[in-house]
Design an enzyme around this catalytic site. Structure first.
Site, PDB file in Angstrom:
ATOM      1  N   PHE A  10       0.836  -1.202   0.000  1.00 38.82           N
ATOM      2  CA  PHE A  10       0.000   0.000   0.000  1.00 38.82           C
ATOM      3  C   PHE A  10       0.868   1.248   0.000  1.00 38.82           C
ATOM      4  O   PHE A  10       1.796   1.377   0.806  1.00 38.82           O
ATOM      5  CB  PHE A  10      -0.881   0.050   1.262  1.00 38.82           C
ATOM      6  CG  PHE A  10      -1.856  -1.074   1.392  1.00 38.82           C
ATOM      7  CD1 PHE A  10      -3.166  -0.947   0.930  1.00 38.82           C
ATOM      8  CD2 PHE A  10      -1.475  -2.266   1.997  1.00 38.82           C
ATOM      9  CE1 PHE A  10      -4.063  -1.995   1.065  1.00 38.82           C
ATOM     10  CE2 PHE A  10      -2.374  -3.315   2.134  1.00 38.82           C
ATOM     11  CZ  PHE A  10      -3.673  -3.178   1.661  1.00 38.82           C
ATOM     12  N   ASP A  11       0.547   2.179  -0.882  1.00 40.19           N
ATOM     13  CA  ASP A  11       1.072   3.530  -0.742  1.00 40.19           C
ATOM     14  C   ASP A  11       0.434   4.128   0.516  1.00 40.19           C
ATOM     15  O   ASP A  11      -0.584   3.629   1.011  1.00 40.19           O
ATOM     16  CB  ASP A  11       0.699   4.349  -1.984  1.00 40.19           C
ATOM     17  CG  ASP A  11       1.079   5.800  -1.843  1.00 40.19           C
ATOM     18  OD1 ASP A  11       2.261   6.087  -1.568  1.00 40.19           O
ATOM     19  OD2 ASP A  11       0.191   6.663  -1.998  1.00 40.19           O
ATOM     20  N   VAL A  12       1.008   5.182   1.029  1.00 43.06           N
ATOM     21  CA  VAL A  12       0.545   5.749   2.303  1.00 43.06           C
ATOM     22  C   VAL A  12      -0.266   7.033   2.110  1.00 43.06           C
ATOM     23  O   VAL A  12      -1.448   7.106   2.455  1.00 43.06           O
ATOM     24  CB  VAL A  12       1.742   6.010   3.244  1.00 43.06           C
ATOM     25  CG1 VAL A  12       1.285   6.736   4.521  1.00 43.06           C
ATOM     26  CG2 VAL A  12       2.416   4.689   3.599  1.00 43.06           C
ATOM     27  N   THR A  15      -3.641   7.281   0.031  1.00 48.32           N
ATOM     28  CA  THR A  15      -4.162   5.927  -0.144  1.00 48.32           C
ATOM     29  C   THR A  15      -4.714   5.396   1.168  1.00 48.32           C
ATOM     30  O   THR A  15      -5.876   4.993   1.251  1.00 48.32           O
ATOM     31  CB  THR A  15      -3.062   4.989  -0.679  1.00 48.32           C
ATOM     32  OG1 THR A  15      -2.536   5.527  -1.899  1.00 48.32           O
ATOM     33  CG2 THR A  15      -3.613   3.590  -0.941  1.00 48.32           C
ATOM     34  N   LEU A 173      -1.138  -1.193  -4.392  1.00 41.19           N
ATOM     35  CA  LEU A 173      -2.302  -0.314  -4.297  1.00 41.19           C
ATOM     36  C   LEU A 173      -1.861   1.125  -4.031  1.00 41.19           C
ATOM     37  O   LEU A 173      -1.056   1.378  -3.132  1.00 41.19           O
ATOM     38  CB  LEU A 173      -3.242  -0.761  -3.180  1.00 41.19           C
ATOM     39  CG  LEU A 173      -3.755  -2.197  -3.254  1.00 41.19           C
ATOM     40  CD1 LEU A 173      -2.888  -3.125  -2.408  1.00 41.19           C
ATOM     41  CD2 LEU A 173      -5.190  -2.281  -2.775  1.00 41.19           C
TER      42      LEU A 173
END
Length: 221
Positions: A10-12, A15, A173
């Site tokens: 996951f991007d932070v 997101t 993501l």
């Protein structure tokens, strides 16, 4: 979700966490200017990370964030103090997770869950550790060690090397179209979390999955 997917990256910013949750604090300090500051601040963060990457002049994202904030305030002709800058910089360690994130990560916890961000360690660690999602995450990866910002292939290679997985076993993501384009080009399976209902980037990339929020991923499990 395909059974071949063993890990989710996951991007932070944008997101998992709402970067525009800083708007309230901006508006408290500079009344009526919160939205303008927040929008321009985030825009310049992305631009400066790209610019420094192209110039070969890497700086940690915390420095880029500071420089972007000063630019935004100067562009908007807003006078500011050192104390006000410090207050706003601290808000990046207290960003608000999107409403569905905690529940979605809990439901995905049977997979390996990793966050990978351009954010520097001094920004990411306090943000995640002080949030309700920390307990679901197996690993936090940032680009400090290699000094290569996403979406360079070297940055995604760095993330891949941290995991004992093949690239096709990873679902990447992000809410950022440029990040998804980079990850797709690199060979990750991708899911664009298109929170802003933006058009697909015109860079000849056919995306695997597109959802408005993380709840869409649950349908693949």
């Amino acid at each position: 979700m395909s059974s071949s997917v063993k890990g989710l990256i996951f991007d932070v910013y944008g997101t998992l966490f709402d970067v525009h949750s800083v708007e309230t604090k901006c508006d408290t300090l500079f009344k009526g200017k919160g939205k303008e500051i927040s929008t321009l601040w985030h825009q310049k963060q992305i631009e400066y990370s790209f610019l420094r990457q192209l110039m070969g002049q890497y700086k940690p994202f915390s420095e880029i964030t500071l420089q972007s904030l000063k630019y935004a305030l100067n562009q908007l002709d807003i006078s500011y103090s050192k104390e006000e800058i410090t207050i706003l910089m601290e808000t990046y360690k207290e960003l608000t997770p999107y409403t569905e994130v905690e529940d979605a990560l809990q439901k995905l916890a049977h997979k390996k869950l990793i966050v990978f961000s351009n954010g520097s360690r001094d920004m990411l660690e306090p943000l995640i550790e002080n949030s309700p999602i920390a307990r679901f995450l197996d690993m936090t990866i940032n680009v400090d060690d290699i000094k290569q910002y996403k979406p360079t292939p070297a940055s995604y290679t760095h993330a891949l090397n941290k995991l004992n997985l093949k690239r096709e076993e990873i679902l990447f993501l992000s809410s950022n179209g440029w990040d998804i384009s980079g990850a797709k080009s690199f060979g990750f399976q991708t899911s664009w979390i298109n929170r802003t209902r933006s058009p697909i980037e015109e860079v000849d990339q056919k995306l695997h999955y597109i959802y408005q929020d993380l709840n869409g991923i649950l349908a693949l499990v």
